[in-house]
Design an enzyme around this catalytic site. Structure first.
Site, mmCIF file in Angstrom:
data_model
loop_
_atom_site.group_PDB
_atom_site.id
_atom_site.type_symbol
_atom_site.label_atom_id
_atom_site.label_comp_id
_atom_site.label_asym_id
_atom_site.label_seq_id
_atom_site.Cartn_x
_atom_site.Cartn_y
_atom_site.Cartn_z
ATOM 1 N N GLU A 254 15.835 23.061 12.232
ATOM 2 C CA GLU A 254 17.086 22.045 12.119
ATOM 3 C C GLU A 254 16.466 20.613 11.639
ATOM 4 O O GLU A 254 16.758 20.082 13.117
ATOM 5 C CB GLU A 254 18.336 23.082 12.245
ATOM 6 N N CYS A 288 23.621 15.155 13.292
ATOM 7 C CA CYS A 288 22.048 15.281 12.198
ATOM 8 C C CYS A 288 22.707 14.965 11.175
ATOM 9 O O CYS A 288 22.475 15.131 9.558
ATOM 10 C CB CYS A 288 21.587 16.516 12.316
HETATM 11 C C1 SIN Z 1 23.183 18.809 14.523
HETATM 12 O O1 SIN Z 1 23.766 17.291 14.865
HETATM 13 O O2 SIN Z 1 21.885 19.146 14.694
HETATM 14 C C2 SIN Z 1 24.558 19.541 14.245
HETATM 15 C C3 SIN Z 1 25.910 19.107 14.333
HETATM 16 C C4 SIN Z 1 27.239 20.308 13.640
HETATM 17 O O3 SIN Z 1 26.389 21.200 14.382
HETATM 18 O O4 SIN Z 1 27.947 19.485 13.694
#
Ligand code: SIN
Length: 483
Positions: A254, A288
């Site tokens: 991810e 992210c």
């Molecule tokens: C992430 O920013 O990697 C995860 C964000 C989320 O699970 O909402």
């Protein structure tokens, strides 16, 4: 120094709290003011090897537990996380900086993966397939893949652990977790609760370390580890993928994003502004899936940007522990420097600064919410993940043009758009090359849906009924001579 009944500062290996063999420790700081809040055991690849061996022995026992027994133990862990939500959140805010309300949200979000996968443990169904001749029968079973290496980031120090560990444990796998060196305390607090919940020794292990690359290499190279699950940058994800090739491990990545947020001319502008504030300023822009490029139809640009400025003006910045704060510190000075450089490059190339672009006078670790207009694709901010509280506004004329611009990135994690025309909603949702699309919403994260990206944002899915598939392998059995 932080005080907490859940504070643990040694590694958790084979059910024991251990110092590093060489006695080394590292400092964990509060990003708000850089004060040292704890010193933590600093492990290396030799202790990682031991943790992997412990996890491999525990796997032989854990995989043999019935699904309902694993489920009951995971539910204990879930209950403990919910009971201690405030304390876990306080640790998280102090080591990571996000406002306490958001931290509590993260703890509940993280715990929800444990609850969900405790249930899913009982639903790892196989298949019976019609045989290819009259005396043949085909069955398919799903088996736990084995020891999992989970490498987790600082921006969600709790939820990114449970999102990996819960499905792994539910499936019957065991795990070695390497948390970010910036936020090991949340990981160790979760390990303490796992211990109290009755998760057997060796099933869950935590390796705090500043030697990320050596520990990463050990996790990727060690043949006893069968799976790597990583959340973090695309650069590191590619490296881990290469390192996992020699032992042909199953990998879930991810990685970074460059989320477009599109506002069409028929959108509800107030709702779009609200959604943008939610997606952009969560964790001070350090997620992210934060929107990274905001495309607004030229016919509504003035109205949208006026309303957006009014909404930004209501945001409170400050110490995440204080009531009413929406935006806390950036994780470290490097992150501030990167944001500054992206803004400067955009301004040099013709963007206009509407708001912000400085740190707070009271807290130099906090970056003020920033709005740039007249942003264009030649600017670095268009193609780089900002990871800070900055909104770049880009105007567009046509649906075709905006889909092309939105897709003009190697990333493909999340995308958002606002509009009302149902036929266009389908066209745009299908046309966006992203793993997740928010339609008239900026909040897409939930345990119930598959989280993950396409292109250089990675592969594999976390959460939902699909999440557990990452931790099992299929075995096909061919039954012959069934006469
Ligand atoms: C992430 O920013 O990697 C995860 C964000 C989320 O699970 O909402």
């Amino acid at each position: 120094m932080i005080e907490s009944p859940l504070l643990r500062t040694n590694a958790y290996i084979g059910g024991e709290w251990l110092e590093a063999e060489n006695g080394k420790r590292f400092e964990v700081v509060n990003p708000l003011d850089n004060t040292v809040i704890a010193t933590v055991a600093d492990l290396s690849e030799s202790e990682t090897k031991i943790a992997i061996e412990k996890a491999a022995s525990a796997f032989e026992i854990w995989k043999g537990y019935s699904a309902s027994k694993r489920s009951r133990i995971l539910k204990n862990w879930y209950q403990l996380q919910m009971e201690h939500a405030r304390e876990l959140a306080r640790i998280l805010t102090i080591e990571q900086g996000k406002p306490l309300g958001e931290a509590i949200g993260e703890i509940r979000y993280g715990a929800s993966f444990v609850e969900w996968f405790a249930e899913e443990a009982k639903r790892i169904y196989g298949d019976v397939i019609p045989g290819h001749s009259s005396d043949k029968r085909i069955t398919v079973i799903k088996q736990p893949i084995g020891v999992v290496g989970a490498i987790t980031p600082w921006n969600f120090p709790s939820a990114m652990i449970t999102r990996k560990v819960a499905p792994a444990l539910a499936a019957g796998c065991t795990v070695v977790i390497k948390p970010s060196e910036l936020t090991p305390l949340s990981a160790l607090a979760l390990a303490e609760l796992a211990h109290q919940a009755g998760i057997p020794s060796g099933v869950l292990n935590v390796i705090p370390t500043t030697q990320a690359s050596q520990v990463g290499i050990e996790l990727c190279n060690n043949p006893m580890v069968k799976k790597i699950s990583f959340t973090g940058s695309t650069k590191v994800g590619k490296l881990l993928l290469r390192q996992s090739a020699d032992t042909v491990k199953k990998v879930t990545l991810e990685l970074g994003g460059n989320a477009p947020f599109i506002v069409f001319e028929d959108a509800d502008i107030d709702k779009a502004v609200e959604g943008l504030i939610q997606t952009k300023f969560r964790n001070a822009g350090q997620t992210c899936i934060c929107s990274n490029r905001v495309f607004v139809h030229q016919s509504i640009l003035t109205e949208f940007s006026t309303k957006l400025k009014e909404a930004i003006a209501t945001l409170q910045i400050g110490n995440g522990l204080d009531k009413g704060v929406h935006i806390g510190p950036m994780i470290e000075q490097k992150a501030i420097d990167k944001v500054d450089a992206l803004i400067q490059d955009a301004i040099d190339k013709g963007a206009e600064l509407e708001l912000g672009a400085s740190v707070s006078e009271d807290h130099p670790s906090i970056y003020m919410p920033t709005l740039l207009s007249k942003v264009s694709p030649d600017m670095d901010i268009f193609s780089n993940e900002i990871f800070g509280p900055v909104i770049p506004l880009i105007s567009f004329d046509s649906e075709h043009e905006v889909i092309q611009s939105a897709n003009a990135t190697p990333y493909g994690l999340a995308a958002y758009f606002y509009g009302r025309d149902y036929a266009r909603i389908w066209r745009v949702a299908e046309g966006l090359e992203f793993g997740m699309v928010g339609i008239n919403t900026g909040m897409i994260s939930t345990t119930l849906a598959p989280f993950g990206g396409v292109k250089e944002s990675g592969f594999g899915r976390e959460g939902s009924k699909y999440g557990i598939e990452e931790y099992v392998s299929l075995k096909y059995m061919c039954w012959g001579n069934v006469n």
